[in-house]
Design an enzyme around this catalytic site. Structure first.
Site, PDB file in Angstrom:
ATOM      1  N   LYS A  47     -32.885  37.396 -37.172  1.00 31.37           N
ATOM      2  CA  LYS A  47     -33.153  37.213 -38.595  1.00 31.37           C
ATOM      3  C   LYS A  47     -32.351  36.065 -39.216  1.00 31.37           C
ATOM      4  O   LYS A  47     -32.849  35.348 -40.079  1.00 31.37           O
ATOM      5  CB  LYS A  47     -32.842  38.521 -39.339  1.00 31.37           C
ATOM      6  CG  LYS A  47     -33.208  38.429 -40.807  1.00 31.37           C
ATOM      7  CD  LYS A  47     -33.310  39.767 -41.490  1.00 31.37           C
ATOM      8  CE  LYS A  47     -33.727  39.542 -42.938  1.00 31.37           C
ATOM      9  NZ  LYS A  47     -33.939  40.769 -43.672  1.00 31.37           N
ATOM     10  N   PHE A  69     -29.428  48.583 -37.224  1.00 26.29           N
ATOM     11  CA  PHE A  69     -30.676  49.204 -37.671  1.00 26.29           C
ATOM     12  C   PHE A  69     -31.870  48.421 -37.117  1.00 26.29           C
ATOM     13  O   PHE A  69     -31.954  47.208 -37.257  1.00 26.29           O
ATOM     14  CB  PHE A  69     -30.732  49.236 -39.203  1.00 26.29           C
ATOM     15  CG  PHE A  69     -32.022  49.821 -39.720  1.00 26.29           C
ATOM     16  CD1 PHE A  69     -32.380  51.136 -39.421  1.00 26.29           C
ATOM     17  CD2 PHE A  69     -32.896  49.055 -40.476  1.00 26.29           C
ATOM     18  CE1 PHE A  69     -33.573  51.675 -39.872  1.00 26.29           C
ATOM     19  CE2 PHE A  69     -34.100  49.592 -40.934  1.00 26.29           C
ATOM     20  CZ  PHE A  69     -34.442  50.902 -40.632  1.00 26.29           C
ATOM     21  N   GLN A  70     -32.789  49.122 -36.488  1.00 25.74           N
ATOM     22  CA  GLN A  70     -33.990  48.547 -35.885  1.00 25.74           C
ATOM     23  C   GLN A  70     -33.680  47.483 -34.850  1.00 25.74           C
ATOM     24  O   GLN A  70     -34.394  46.496 -34.714  1.00 25.74           O
ATOM     25  CB  GLN A  70     -34.942  48.017 -36.966  1.00 25.74           C
ATOM     26  CG  GLN A  70     -35.442  49.147 -37.859  1.00 25.74           C
ATOM     27  CD  GLN A  70     -36.649  48.791 -38.680  1.00 25.74           C
ATOM     28  OE1 GLN A  70     -36.807  47.649 -39.096  1.00 25.74           O
ATOM     29  NE2 GLN A  70     -37.513  49.765 -38.923  1.00 25.74           N
ATOM     30  N   GLU A  85     -48.970  48.171 -34.447  1.00 19.07           N
ATOM     31  CA  GLU A  85     -48.656  46.951 -33.702  1.00 19.07           C
ATOM     32  C   GLU A  85     -49.315  46.892 -32.324  1.00 19.07           C
ATOM     33  O   GLU A  85     -49.583  45.808 -31.800  1.00 19.07           O
ATOM     34  CB  GLU A  85     -47.145  46.766 -33.561  1.00 19.07           C
ATOM     35  CG  GLU A  85     -46.437  46.426 -34.871  1.00 19.07           C
ATOM     36  CD  GLU A  85     -45.959  47.648 -35.632  1.00 19.07           C
ATOM     37  OE1 GLU A  85     -46.369  48.771 -35.273  1.00 19.07           O
ATOM     38  OE2 GLU A  85     -45.177  47.486 -36.588  1.00 19.07           O
ATOM     39  N   MET A 137     -63.453  60.927 -17.368  1.00 21.37           N
ATOM     40  CA  MET A 137     -63.040  60.434 -16.060  1.00 21.37           C
ATOM     41  C   MET A 137     -62.053  61.391 -15.401  1.00 21.37           C
ATOM     42  O   MET A 137     -62.096  61.622 -14.197  1.00 21.37           O
ATOM     43  CB  MET A 137     -62.439  59.025 -16.203  1.00 21.37           C
ATOM     44  CG  MET A 137     -62.209  58.331 -14.883  1.00 21.37           C
ATOM     45  SD  MET A 137     -63.696  58.232 -13.865  1.00 21.37           S
ATOM     46  CE  MET A 137     -64.226  56.561 -14.179  1.00 21.37           C
TER      47      MET A 137
HETATM   48  C1  LIG Z   1     -53.298  55.339 -22.551  1.00 23.09           C
HETATM   49  C2  LIG Z   1     -53.928  56.082 -21.447  1.00 23.09           C
HETATM   50  N1  LIG Z   1     -53.622  57.378 -21.218  1.00 23.09           N
HETATM   51  C3  LIG Z   1     -54.208  58.046 -20.202  1.00 23.09           C
HETATM   52  C4  LIG Z   1     -55.112  57.452 -19.374  1.00 23.09           C
HETATM   53  C5  LIG Z   1     -55.765  58.226 -18.233  1.00 23.09           C
HETATM   54  N2  LIG Z   1     -57.221  58.328 -18.429  1.00 23.09           N
HETATM   55  C6  LIG Z   1     -58.085  57.482 -17.820  1.00 23.09           C
HETATM   56  S1  LIG Z   1     -59.662  57.750 -18.268  1.00 23.09           S
HETATM   57  C7  LIG Z   1     -59.235  59.026 -19.277  1.00 23.09           C
HETATM   58  C8  LIG Z   1     -60.265  59.768 -20.067  1.00 23.09           C
HETATM   59  C9  LIG Z   1     -60.916  58.921 -21.084  1.00 23.09           C
HETATM   60  O1  LIG Z   1     -61.673  59.728 -21.946  1.00 23.09           O
HETATM   61  P1  LIG Z   1     -62.775  59.119 -22.879  1.00 23.09           P
HETATM   62  O2  LIG Z   1     -62.205  57.978 -23.633  1.00 23.09           O
HETATM   63  O3  LIG Z   1     -63.387  60.208 -23.669  1.00 23.09           O
HETATM   64  O4  LIG Z   1     -63.800  58.490 -21.855  1.00 23.09           O
HETATM   65  P2  LIG Z   1     -64.833  59.210 -20.855  1.00 23.09           P
HETATM   66  O5  LIG Z   1     -64.188  59.165 -19.501  1.00 23.09           O
HETATM   67  O6  LIG Z   1     -65.031  60.592 -21.333  1.00 23.09           O
HETATM   68  O7  LIG Z   1     -66.031  58.361 -20.915  1.00 23.09           O
HETATM   69  C10 LIG Z   1     -57.859  59.226 -19.239  1.00 23.09           C
HETATM   70  C11 LIG Z   1     -57.138  60.278 -19.974  1.00 23.09           C
HETATM   71  C12 LIG Z   1     -55.375  56.076 -19.626  1.00 23.09           C
HETATM   72  N3  LIG Z   1     -56.207  55.375 -18.847  1.00 23.09           N
HETATM   73  N4  LIG Z   1     -54.800  55.427 -20.670  1.00 23.09           N
END
Ligand SMILES: Cc1ncc(C[n+]2csc(CCOP(=O)(O)OP(=O)(O)O)c2C)c(N)n1
Ligand SMILES: [Mg+2]
Lengths: 572, 165
Positions: free
Chosen positions: A163, A113-114, A51, A480
């Protein structure tokens, strides 16, 4: 009056509103609505695999068209799974309606439920919500939801449907509300005349003006008007991450994206401007850096449809409440004819200064050493799509590389989660884009981390023949996070490394798609050509890139807008 | 600064929780909150007392105004206004001396004794929040306050100004 069940009313109202696509997933509380969907052809339902992805698909659909995206889910887990998607749309002001099933009215509050209090759960991340209590109220609630979602400052609206009121065995009179008005909701569209006069006076007195354009210019469809203002004033234009494409990135007056990973010339021009015309932008912390040091010389004209955005972070000298298109028209009218020569002369020194900043070429990067650089992947993508693709993005370094190295010439082409920064957004968003534009090229720039957050949607792509092109910048890391650890934590890579990477090519193939792995710079061009030649197939490009590349420029924490690192060793 | 914000909103389910949500979500504080339907039953009027500087007050009024159910918002403390709060307070009255002292305070503050029991009085007093504070303080000097309940401030602007749909 026509008689029909509550479930039939839901579907009929969607049809009468003009909804073509619904992204959803069935379950107990919405089985009646699903049964009503079965019997008709007007509204096409797209079955996702999670979802959250339904919400992101509806979101990508909305961002690329301007039309409201629609989600349909069951109660409880179905509803809570959409929360991240709703929050993503909320932060970026994207019009969306989420229809969620609910347990029967008489069981609400019994921990049935749910059962989840969806109106309560979503309250801080919606523009508004409805819990519908009677079947006859369904058409009006849904019509109001669409009206609220896509007027004023757009945003997501939840309609919770118990529902018992959608029960197929009871019929009620159906009446579609032709005209929706609400005494408590009347967004201001036109700017106040006095403020318009003041804004124009400030702009014309300025010697170092800049236009700071945000996502509001895109939702207001104001690209042409913004361009006209910029050209009339011969002013430089910068854009937020959300505003990219509102003003053409290949226009000579464009100085690039601003902010944390903005271009040097954009941040410099902002910091040194004597007048900032903010159009549908909200002075986000990823733009301003230290607010106390923010643009000390500038008179700020802030145009926004949301009064609460004005002077929230940075005080505006000339606040103008209104939609960017209406206000832009008013500004242009008030400016009247401007002597182009005199105006050019007025800003000549300013341009000379800006061109000097530009000459630093802050986006230059080193190739060589046998590794593929992320920047060259984006440049190659630009070349192979003639700069005219829809580019959806996930979140991380790859997102910033895409924003910086793919110049968007048109609005609604760059689809990314700017405000919430939601990893897992990219693929489903690109799917929504492809549903809305079946003939267009819909690409995702993603990373090895992000793509795994909604990878299950590869199955949905198969079911609906969505020929998405996935450009995965595989750096075997949460890049990042790793970059920040390099900079702030002395290279201690705490949990940013993923040493159990799947074979993405095999994975794509397992879902019935094409996978291509690229490991050498000299193979990139040909692989990219092969990818885009497979017009009617989904292609997953697993591109092994240099793991140690950082995104630059980058603002230095606590500094002014223009205090930036330009590489691992240089700073302003 | 202490501010009194008046809000006119649809008397619809969920409206109140949205207002309260804005305060908790954005870190605004609430000193008191008083809400009831108006003479027009489809509308509710809400009075919020908060302590905040001008910038925060501007954000509060804007964010509350932004809620779809809200028709009007005004900062009563911006101009001349009438404000009242009601307090019910139950005090121990174990000796004749205490009863007399309590009765004297009731007269001075123009309060009313609304219930009498063998060992306590229940007193009603209306006025500004300051007056209520002062009354409670005076009572506490001579006897023990068993419990007290306050309505929170409600108010109206003086003169022609009015919060109407
Ligand atoms: C749902 C979620 N969890 C954690 C983060 C924190 N976060 C930001 S960038 C990143 C790394 C992303 O890794 P990747 O998709 O491999 O991209 P890259 O930076 O390596 O290009 C994380 C963990 C986020 N932005 N969103
Ligand atoms: Mg990565």
């Amino acid at each position: 009056m026509e008689m029909m069940s509550g479930a039939a009313m839901v579907v009929r109202t969607l049809k009468d509103i003009g909804v073509k696509h619904v992204f959803g997933y069935p379950g107990g509380a919405v089985l009646d609505i699903y049964d009503a969907l079965y019997a008709q052809q007007d509204v096409e339902h797209v079955l996702v695999r999670h979802e959250q992805a339904a919400a992101h698909m509806a979101d990508g659909y909305a961002r690329s068209t301007g039309q409201t995206g629609t989600v349909l889910v069951t109660s409880g887990p179905g509803a809570t799974n959409t929360i991240t998607g709703i929050a993503t749309a909320f932060m970026d002001s994207i019009p969306m309606v989420v229809l969620s099933g609910q347990v029967p009215s008489m069981h609400i509050g019994e921990d049935a439920f749910q059962e989840t209090d969806m109106v309560g759960c979503s309250r801080p991340i919606v523009k508004h919500s409805f819990l519908v209590k009677r079947a006859v109220d369904i058409p009006e609630a849904i019509a109001k939801a669409y009206y609220i979602a896509n007027t004023g400052r757009p945003g997501p609206v939840v309609v919770d449907l118990p529902k018992d009121i959608v029960n197929v065995s009871e019929e009620h009179p159906y009446q579609f509300p032709e005209d929706v008005t609400m005494r408590s909701y009347n967004p201001t569209l036109k700017g106040h005349n006095k403020q318009i006069k003041k804004a124009v006076k400030t702009l014309l007195e300025s010697k170092r003006p800049i236009l700071y354009v945000g996502g509001g210019a895109i939702s207001a469809e104001a690209s042409d008007l913004v361009t006209e203002i910029a050209e009339k004033l011969n002013a430089p234009v910068t854009s937020t991450l959300m505003g990219l494409g509102a003003f053409s990135s290949v226009h000579e007056q464009f100085v690039g994206m601003l902010g944390m990973h903005g271009r040097l010339e954009a941040n410099k021009a902002m910091h040194n401007a004597d007048c900032i015309l903010a159009l549908g932008a909200r002075f986000d912390d990823r733009v301003t850096n230290n607010v106390d040091k923010f643009c000390p010389h500038a008179n700020i004209i802030h145009v926004d449809i949301d009064p609460a955005s004005i002077s929230k972070i940075v005080g505006a000298h000339v606040p103008v409440v209104g939609s960017v298109d209406e206000v832009a028209k008013q500004l242009l009218k008030e400016m009247g004819k401007i002597d182009a020569k005199a105006q050019h002369a007025k800003v000549a020194d300013w341009w000379e200064q800006i061109n000097q900043w530009r000459s630093r070429k802050c986006l230059e990067y080193k190739k060589g050493d046998g590794l593929i650089k992320p920047q060259e992947v984006i440049e190659s993508l630009y070349k192979h799509t003639n700069g005219d693709a829809y580019v959806s993005s996930d979140v991380g370094q790859h997102q910033m590389f895409a924003a910086l190295y793919y110049p968007f010439a048109k609005p609604r082409r760059w689809i990314n989660s700017g405000g919430l920064g939601t990893m897992g957004f990219g693929l489903p968003a690109a799917m929504g884009v492809q549903m809305a534009h079946p003939e267009a090229v819909s690409t995702v720039v993603t990373g090895d981390g992000s793509i795994q957050m909604n990878i299950q949607e590869l199955a949905t792509c198969m079911q609906y023949n969505l020929p998405i092109k996935i450009i995965s910048l595989n750096n075997r890391a949460l890049g990042m996070v790793r970059q920040w650890q390099d900079m702030i934590y002395k290279g201690r890579h705490s949990h940013s490394y993923m040493d159990s990477m799947p074979d993405f090519v095999k994975l794509a193939e397992a879902y019935g798609h094409i996978g291509i792995r690229v490991t050498k710079p000299e193979e990139l061009d040909e692989a990219m050509a092969k990818c885009f030649a497979a017009k009617d197939r989904l292609v997953f490009m697993d591109i092994e890139i240099d793991q140690n590349e950082h995104v630059y420029p980058m603002q230095i924490k606590f500094g002014a807008m223009d205090d930036m690192r330009l590489s691992k060793t240089e700073r302003t | 600064m202490r501010r009194i914000i008046s809000v006119l909103m649809e008397n619809a389910p969920g409206s109140l929780s949205r207002i309260v949500g804005v305060f908790s979500q954005r870190g605004f504080n609430v000193d008191s909150l008083c809400v009831a339907p108006t003479d027009d039953k489809s509308l509710s009027r809400l009075t919020i007392v908060t302590v905040a500087d001008d910038k925060v007050i501007e954000q509060i009024t804007k964010q509350v105004n932004k809620l779809i159910d809200v028709l009007k918002v005004s900062d009563l403390s911006d101009g001349h206004h009438v404000e009242r709060e009601l307090m019910l307070v139950k005090v121990a009255t174990r000796s004749e001396l205490v009863r007399a002292e309590v009765k004297r305070n009731v007269d001075i503050f123009r309060a009313q004794i609304v219930d009498v029991d063998a060992n306590n009085y229940t007193i009603q007093v209306t006025g500004t929040s300051d007056k209520l504070d002062a009354f409670a303080h005076a009572l506490s000097q001579s006897t023990e306050i068993i419990e007290a309940s306050r309505t929170g401030v409600c108010g109206l602007a003086r003169g022609e100004k009015a919060l109407r749909p």
